[in-house]
Write a protein that holds these residues in place. Structure first.
Motif, mmCIF file in Angstrom:
data_model
loop_
_atom_site.group_PDB
_atom_site.id
_atom_site.type_symbol
_atom_site.label_atom_id
_atom_site.label_comp_id
_atom_site.label_asym_id
_atom_site.label_seq_id
_atom_site.Cartn_x
_atom_site.Cartn_y
_atom_site.Cartn_z
ATOM 1 N N HIS A 171 -4.524 -9.745 -0.862
ATOM 2 C CA HIS A 171 -3.473 -9.580 0.274
ATOM 3 C C HIS A 171 -2.981 -10.918 0.599
ATOM 4 C CE1 HIS A 171 -1.959 -7.059 3.364
ATOM 5 N NE2 HIS A 171 -2.746 -7.442 4.022
ATOM 6 N N TYR A 221 0.943 -12.567 0.994
ATOM 7 C CA TYR A 221 1.307 -13.391 2.494
ATOM 8 C C TYR A 221 2.068 -14.615 2.256
ATOM 9 C CZ TYR A 221 0.865 -9.499 5.820
ATOM 10 O OH TYR A 221 1.009 -8.330 6.361
ATOM 11 N N ASP A 264 7.397 -0.546 10.350
ATOM 12 C CA ASP A 264 7.450 -0.055 8.996
ATOM 13 C C ASP A 264 8.725 -1.085 8.634
ATOM 14 O OD1 ASP A 264 7.691 1.378 6.604
ATOM 15 O OD2 ASP A 264 9.180 2.405 7.666
ATOM 16 N N PHE A 305 8.213 -4.712 8.187
ATOM 17 C CA PHE A 305 7.359 -5.030 7.248
ATOM 18 C C PHE A 305 7.818 -4.893 5.976
ATOM 19 C CE2 PHE A 305 4.165 -4.103 3.857
ATOM 20 C CZ PHE A 305 3.186 -5.243 4.214
ATOM 21 N N PRO A 353 -4.452 -3.836 1.646
ATOM 22 C CA PRO A 353 -4.843 -3.818 2.942
ATOM 23 C C PRO A 353 -5.756 -2.248 3.484
ATOM 24 C CG PRO A 353 -2.413 -3.069 2.854
ATOM 25 C CD PRO A 353 -2.900 -4.008 1.528
ATOM 26 N N TRP A 362 -9.369 -2.405 4.954
ATOM 27 C CA TRP A 362 -9.931 -1.668 6.044
ATOM 28 C C TRP A 362 -10.949 -0.726 5.755
ATOM 29 C CZ3 TRP A 362 -8.917 -2.382 11.101
ATOM 30 C CH2 TRP A 362 -7.764 -3.124 11.468
ATOM 31 N N TRP A 386 -7.185 -11.408 8.639
ATOM 32 C CA TRP A 386 -6.170 -11.383 9.742
ATOM 33 C C TRP A 386 -5.732 -12.470 10.303
ATOM 34 C CZ3 TRP A 386 -10.165 -7.026 11.413
ATOM 35 C CH2 TRP A 386 -9.802 -5.875 10.640
ATOM 36 N N PHE A 441 3.030 -12.867 9.842
ATOM 37 C CA PHE A 441 3.671 -11.559 10.444
ATOM 38 C C PHE A 441 4.660 -12.170 11.640
ATOM 39 C CE2 PHE A 441 3.992 -8.101 13.308
ATOM 40 C CZ PHE A 441 4.867 -7.215 12.247
ATOM 41 N N TYR A 497 -0.147 -6.023 16.169
ATOM 42 C CA TYR A 497 0.002 -5.882 14.519
ATOM 43 C C TYR A 497 -1.369 -5.333 13.900
ATOM 44 C CZ TYR A 497 -0.393 -8.026 9.972
ATOM 45 O OH TYR A 497 -0.503 -8.364 8.616
ATOM 46 N N GLU A 519 -1.073 -1.963 11.547
ATOM 47 C CA GLU A 519 -1.216 -2.074 10.193
ATOM 48 C C GLU A 519 -2.315 -1.144 9.833
ATOM 49 O OE1 GLU A 519 -2.380 -5.771 7.378
ATOM 50 O OE2 GLU A 519 -3.915 -4.799 8.424
ATOM 51 N N TYR A 526 -0.514 2.332 9.402
ATOM 52 C CA TYR A 526 0.272 2.062 8.298
ATOM 53 C C TYR A 526 -0.374 2.317 7.110
ATOM 54 C CZ TYR A 526 4.676 0.388 5.764
ATOM 55 O OH TYR A 526 5.883 0.361 5.246
ATOM 56 N N SER A 527 -1.562 1.390 6.851
ATOM 57 C CA SER A 527 -2.346 1.220 5.537
ATOM 58 C C SER A 527 -2.582 2.641 5.251
ATOM 59 C CB SER A 527 -3.366 0.497 6.060
ATOM 60 O OG SER A 527 -2.830 -0.739 5.948
#
Length: 375
Positions: A24, A28, A185, A188, A297, A301, A325, A332, A348, A352, A355-356
């Motif tokens: 991940h 980034y 969304d 990102f 991601p 989690w 993070w 981000f 964030y 996230e 969203y994940s």
């Protein structure tokens, strides 16, 4: 024996968290970083003629609200072509009156044919054929340019042999958490496709703010390879035709467009499902990279939650997740600032997290959804 098994599972989950977190972070710091730390240069220079193309079906209210801003650009020579695609509201009447008021406006009307059903790509193709100029700029009927310099900023990137220009199509800021999720969304995804494009590996663009050359469209036979799909007039076209040498991005705030976001979760969810139907037709390398970028991601989690619930390796898990993070937050934060979405930075982690877990549900729903015509 049971304790040993639980400890082994805990170690495995910790390894999964660290491994997924590492991949991940590679996205980034190797991909998204390009956009986050990009020095945005001022746009300006030659102003060659441009054709702006908007396809509209039953968009009378949006056309009345947003089209005047498109027709009021601070640019010397351009035309605006609105393709009125079988509208049964009063779009035709408004556009007929607007043509008389605005000399730059040209309207292409498509009449409904009982024997021949068509999608948005047909309407876009007719608009492109009607265009007088080689430089084409696309947006939607429900979009407004951020400024009178939108056209100037976007077209400037056609220099140095560029044939595709990727812009940012944002959503208006409104009250409520759903609005923040929608804008997260959008931001990102922009961070992703801008980062990939800056690395010479562009995979998509958004039709709310996209430019390319007319010659490129006809040279590569337009939408021929995916004309059977109701979607993909923007992202699939870019995926098929973008190269490391022919694609540029434009991220000056004046170049953004803004659309009205959905106000109900179900409406946004259905929109997302519709937008994801084309991703399975991307090039194989892009599909693999986007799969990794999406699943990592979620694995971070899932493994963190599992370790916290089980009580195994909790300190190591929290430290590992915290490091992940802490290292991706600056990327981000800088990206969101460039996109004028600073209010999302402090939410964030929560955004996230949601969203994940939403993304897999959206893709699953997409597999179970029948193809639809454009609306």
């Amino acid at each position: 024996m049971i304790r040993t098994d639980v400890a082994t599972i805990g170690t495995g989950l910790l390894v999964l968290l660290i491994s997924a977190g590492t991949v991940h972070l590679l996205f980034y710091w190797l991909v998204y970083r390009r956009f986050a730390f990009l020095k945005v240069a001022a746009s300006g220079g030659e102003t060659k003629p441009v054709s702006v193309i908007i396809c509209a079906r039953n968009e009378s209210k949006n056309l009345q609200r947003f089209l005047p801003a498109v027709l009021d650009q601070a640019y010397p020579e351009y035309e605006v072509i609105v393709v009125n695609d079988c509208s049964w509201d009063d779009s035709g009447e408004y556009l007929e009156a607007a043509e008389k008021e605005y000399p730059r406006l040209r309207v292409v009307n498509i009449q409904e044919q009982e024997k021949y059903k068509h999608g948005k790509k047909f309407a876009i193709t007719l608009g492109i054929k009607a265009a007088k100029h080689d430089r084409l700029l696309f947006t939607d009927a429900d979009c407004r340019p951020a400024s009178r310099n939108w056209l100037t900023n976007m077209q400037y990137n056609f220099r140095d042999g560029k044939e595709i220009v990727l812009g940012y199509g944002a959503y208006e800021r409104m009250p409520g958490f759903l609005n923040k999720l929608i804008r997260f969304d959008t931001a990102f995804i922009a961070m992703q496709y801008f980062g990939f494009a800056l690395g010479g590996n562009a995979y998509m663009g958004t039709g709310r703010n996209l430019a390319y050359r007319k010659d490129l469209f006809f040279r590569n036979k337009g939408f021929a390879r995916h004309n059977h799909l109701p979607s993909g007039d923007d992202d699939l076209f870019v995926n098929e035709n973008a190269t490391s040498a022919n694609t540029a991005i434009e991220v000056q705030p004046d170049s953004f467009t803004y659309s009205l976001p959905k106000e109900r979760f179900a409406d946004w969810f259905n929109q997302k499902v519709r937008h994801t139907t084309t991703s399975k037709y991307y090039k194989g390398g892009h599909r693999f990279q986007l799969f990794l970028a999406g699943i990592c991601p979620m694995l971070v989690w899932l493994s963190l939650i599992a370790l916290l619930v089980s009580g195994q390796r909790t300190k190591e898990a929290l430290v590992a997740a915290g490091v992940v993070w802490a290292l991706k937050l600056p990327i981000f934060a800088y990206s969101a600032s460039k996109l004028r979405e600073k209010d999302l930075i402090w939410l964030y982690p929560l955004l996230e997290l949601l969203y994940s877990f939403l993304l897999p549900i959206i893709y699953l729903a997409q597999l179970l959804t029948k193809k639809r015509a454009w609306k």
